[in-house]
Design a protein around this motif. Sequence first.
Motif, mmCIF file in Angstrom:
data_model
loop_
_atom_site.group_PDB
_atom_site.id
_atom_site.type_symbol
_atom_site.label_atom_id
_atom_site.label_comp_id
_atom_site.label_asym_id
_atom_site.label_seq_id
_atom_site.Cartn_x
_atom_site.Cartn_y
_atom_site.Cartn_z
ATOM 1 N N THR A 16 18.826 -1.832 2.901
ATOM 2 C CA THR A 16 19.528 -0.540 2.951
ATOM 3 C C THR A 16 18.672 0.625 2.457
ATOM 4 O O THR A 16 18.932 1.772 2.820
ATOM 5 C CB THR A 16 20.824 -0.592 2.116
ATOM 6 N N ARG A 17 17.641 0.334 1.647
ATOM 7 C CA ARG A 17 16.788 1.436 1.177
ATOM 8 C C ARG A 17 15.968 2.020 2.315
ATOM 9 O O ARG A 17 15.396 3.091 2.179
ATOM 10 C CB ARG A 17 15.835 0.939 0.064
ATOM 11 N N LYS A 27 13.961 -5.310 8.101
ATOM 12 C CA LYS A 27 12.975 -4.722 7.183
ATOM 13 C C LYS A 27 11.644 -5.462 7.275
ATOM 14 O O LYS A 27 10.573 -4.859 7.210
ATOM 15 C CB LYS A 27 13.539 -4.799 5.765
ATOM 16 N N GLN A 104 22.165 -17.239 6.620
ATOM 17 C CA GLN A 104 23.020 -16.969 5.465
ATOM 18 C C GLN A 104 24.198 -16.152 6.009
ATOM 19 O O GLN A 104 24.001 -15.073 6.569
ATOM 20 C CB GLN A 104 22.242 -16.163 4.409
HETATM 21 P P1 UTP Z 1 16.525 -6.917 -1.876
HETATM 22 O O1 UTP Z 1 17.077 -6.752 -3.222
HETATM 23 O O2 UTP Z 1 15.237 -6.239 -1.560
HETATM 24 O O3 UTP Z 1 17.651 -6.475 -0.837
HETATM 25 O O4 UTP Z 1 16.407 -8.471 -1.605
HETATM 26 P P2 UTP Z 1 17.508 -6.035 0.655
HETATM 27 O O5 UTP Z 1 18.828 -6.144 1.322
HETATM 28 O O6 UTP Z 1 16.391 -6.787 1.352
HETATM 29 O O7 UTP Z 1 17.045 -4.518 0.568
HETATM 30 P P3 UTP Z 1 17.843 -3.220 -0.001
HETATM 31 O O8 UTP Z 1 17.802 -3.314 -1.496
HETATM 32 O O9 UTP Z 1 19.234 -3.202 0.567
HETATM 33 O O10 UTP Z 1 17.014 -2.071 0.528
HETATM 34 C C1 UTP Z 1 15.285 -9.225 -2.026
HETATM 35 C C2 UTP Z 1 15.012 -10.295 -0.990
HETATM 36 O O11 UTP Z 1 16.116 -11.197 -0.951
HETATM 37 C C3 UTP Z 1 16.632 -11.306 0.364
HETATM 38 C C4 UTP Z 1 16.201 -10.017 1.058
HETATM 39 O O12 UTP Z 1 16.135 -10.208 2.457
HETATM 40 C C5 UTP Z 1 14.843 -9.753 0.424
HETATM 41 O O13 UTP Z 1 13.818 -10.518 1.053
HETATM 42 N N1 UTP Z 1 18.096 -11.478 0.279
HETATM 43 C C6 UTP Z 1 18.800 -10.750 -0.601
HETATM 44 C C7 UTP Z 1 18.706 -12.394 1.089
HETATM 45 O O14 UTP Z 1 18.059 -13.076 1.921
HETATM 46 N N2 UTP Z 1 20.057 -12.554 0.999
HETATM 47 C C8 UTP Z 1 20.808 -11.853 0.110
HETATM 48 O O15 UTP Z 1 22.039 -12.057 0.057
HETATM 49 C C9 UTP Z 1 20.162 -10.918 -0.702
#
Ligand code: UTP
Length: 279
Positions: A16-17, A27, A104
């Motif tokens: 989301t960032r 991403k 997931q």
């Molecule tokens: P982040 O905290 O970076 O979250 O997750 P995000 O969704 O990728 O990015 P933001 O914060 O919304 O911008 C750290 C890692 O854990 C994975 C993410 O894909 C990333 O590689 N992750 C996180 C999962 O696979 N599942 C989840 O439920 C949460």
Amino acid sequence: MPVINKCLFPVAGYGTRFLPATKAIPKEMLPILTKPLIQYGVEEAMSAGINTMAMVTSKHKQAIKAHFQPHPEIEASIQDTPKAPLLDEVNHIIQQCNFTYIEQQQMQGLGHAIYTGKALIGHEPFAVILPDDLCTNDDDSVLLQMTKLHAQHPDCCIVAIEAVPMHAVDKYGVIDGELLPDSKNAYRVHNMVEKPTPAEAPTNLSIVGRYILTHEIFAVLETTQPDKNGEIQITDALLTLAKQGKVIAYQFQGTRFDCGSVKGFVEANTFFASKFFSS
Ligand code: UTP
């Protein structure tokens, strides 16, 4: 000596960032120059002798799977042209590696994502790479450094750590521990705190996106309670093992870019661009 055969990539998050870029594009497919983040991660795993890449994805991340499959039409269109070598690196990966996938279903945190990957791992230690933490080093890759340390401590999980500015500790899991005898960069972990305020943080040694986990982590994750946001944190599960002396934090050699943030992403592109254009 235990060999790490598999690397888990938890890549189901929404990123989301990085909206709106990540609305339709994962991403992990954002490029540093012309190469997506996930490919840097897979190359790092290969550099540590790993050739099974286990991806925890979501239904929105089909592009990751497509990236690691042949594309005969594009290949035919660039064949016998100067562009032909542009797919060489990824085609080499496709030939050398085995890719496995699991979805997931709901975003319930990194710990939950890793637990979801259990079916892809089997009863063995495994690596975890978060591809938005892009790591680079001129010598051994960060994951190779960690697999070497794990070989000396096969009953322990290894987490990569970096000293971050104190004001930034609230973005990370932070460790407390003591240096192993004769070591300048590996700590036996006593305590870990997820996203502490600077006042709560025991140190500024923060966990970044590289882990070697023993299979024991799955049994611990099974009983790890969600935090106040409903997310299961890998830090909480690791704390259980740390209390048994089974977690080592390793301050790696190399540079990490937090490509999940716009600033880190731009810095990574600038770093690789300056290398590319000066070569
Ligand atoms: P982040 O905290 O970076 O979250 O997750 P995000 O969704 O990728 O990015 P933001 O914060 O919304 O911008 C750290 C890692 O854990 C994975 C993410 O894909 C990333 O590689 N992750 C996180 C999962 O696979 N599942 C989840 O439920 C949460």
